[in-house]
Motif scaffolding. Structure first.
Motif: not given
Ligand code: PLP
Length: 358
Positions: A301-320, A343-348
């Motif tokens: 959830a923290q990574i999701k928030r950090a990514a959103m702040e950087r303009g990256l929408i990704c799908y982090p999930m727990g319970g893997t 490259d922008m995705i990797v960087e963000r």
């Protein structure tokens, strides 16, 4: 239908992934009624899978967290191990031996339930939401297909997330060299713009209905909706234009290489995996022992928030790992993505992971 794996030549259009799974399960059951095997009543799927949120789809899904509070009202289903090499292939075990062990587990389950009582085995060729882009090891699906054939069990592949070009081929199972009896697709089928899903079936199943009752006892108001069909038809036409899958494969490889270069040595990155433009990163507390991060930290959830702040929408999930422990990040960018955007995705994402984990 000319794009579908061998033997798959009919389609039943619905409005999304869960509906596609529900139709697949009922179709599989009715098929056995049509051919005079009404004793078949069991469904087998895999732990740590996701097949949708309606009751039948949730029941075959193997994610404990998603199922827990609804358990008392779910139809009975049975689960075997996922094919999840990073966690469960034993030290010194070859991929072929791991595949054989899992196929044996399925066979044992079929025997336990009754060799003439199992309807279908349901699996995602590349596990999405619950595991984070985990493909099976080589040989796994070939062996699973053989076990299903041995006992007349239908193989239902859920390609709602991994299908329709996501992994670099229109159907993910093309890369496994097998044909299922039923395939479900959705998501990419509408390009993300149109609610649509589909249950694709073999001629053998279709003919059993045609020569039997002549009627699939199912349906919703919007099955075969013309607007959804038109949108899906256009998406498939665009997806199959020359160069589209080449871009998915080339950019997928670039994304993988970029993630490995940027994060491959990060102390909390345990595994980087996936196919085409469907990639996952599993995060751990310790790379050596694969000890997961403390679930209470909710790192995903923290990574999701950090990514959103950087303009990256990704799908982090727990319970893997088991529905409770484990964190991963799933990436599924558009098929028309450019190298700069990869490259922008990797960087963000790297920035986001470093902001949370150091
Ligand atoms: C593999 C898989 N199957 C089924 C579903 C359910 O699809 P929908 O959300 O369209 O009902 C999903 C959704 O994430 C999925 O990933």
């Amino acid at each position: 239908m000319e794009l579908a794996p061998e033997g798959i030549d009919h389609v039943y259009l619905v409005s999304g992934g869960s509906e596609a799974i529900e139709a697949a399960l009922k179709m599989a059951r009715q098929y056995f009624v049509e051919i005079g095997q009404p004793r078949r009543r069991h469904l087998i799927a895999r732990r740590q899978s996701y097949h949708g949120n309606t009751l039948g789809a949730l029941a075959v899904g193997g994610n404990e967290w998603r199922r827990r509070q609804f358990q008392p009202i779910l139809p009975e289903t049975h689960h075997v191990s996922p094919c999840y090499a990073y966690r469960f292939m034993e030290d010194g075990e070859a991929p072929e031996a791991y595949a054989a062990r899992l196929a044996q587990e399925l066979e044992d389950k079929i025997i336990e339930l009754g060799t003439d009582q199992v309807i279908a085995f349901v699996a995602e060729p590349v596990v999405g939401a619950t595991l984070g882009a985990v493909p099976a090891v080589a040989d796994y699906f070939r062996r699973i297909r053989a076990v299903c054939d041995r006992y007349g069990v239908l193989l239902i592949l859920d390609e709602v997330m991994c299908g329709m070009g996501r992994t670099g081929t229109i159907f993910a199972c093309e890369q496994e060299g097998i044909s299922p009896d039923i395939i479900t697709v959705a998501k990419g089928l509408g390009g993300g713009y149109q609610a649509v899903g589909a249950t694709l079936l073999s001629g053998r199943i279709f003919n059993a209905f045609r020569d039997g009752s002549g009627f699939f006892q199912h349906g919703h108001t919007y099955v075969g909706h013309p607007i959804a069909a038109a949108a899906a038809g256009k998406v498939v036409e665009i997806m199959t234009r020359p160069g589209m899958m080449d871009n998915v494969n080339a950019m997928g490889a670039r994304l993988h290489d970029g993630l490995v270069a940027a994060l491959g040595q990060h102390p909390n990155v345990g595994d980087i995996r996936g196919r085409g433009l469907f990639r996952g990163i599993e995060l751990v507390a310790d790379r050596g022992t694969k000890e997961p991060l403390d679930p209470a930290r909710k790192t995903h959830a923290q990574i999701k928030r950090a990514a959103m702040e950087r303009g990256l929408i990704c799908y982090p999930m727990g319970g893997t790992i088991d529905g409770r422990r484990g964190d991963h990040v799933l990436l599924a960018p558009p098929y028309i993505i450019s190298a700069d955007e990869v490259d922008m995705i990797v960087e963000r994402l790297t920035d986001s992971i470093r902001a949370v984990l150091g």
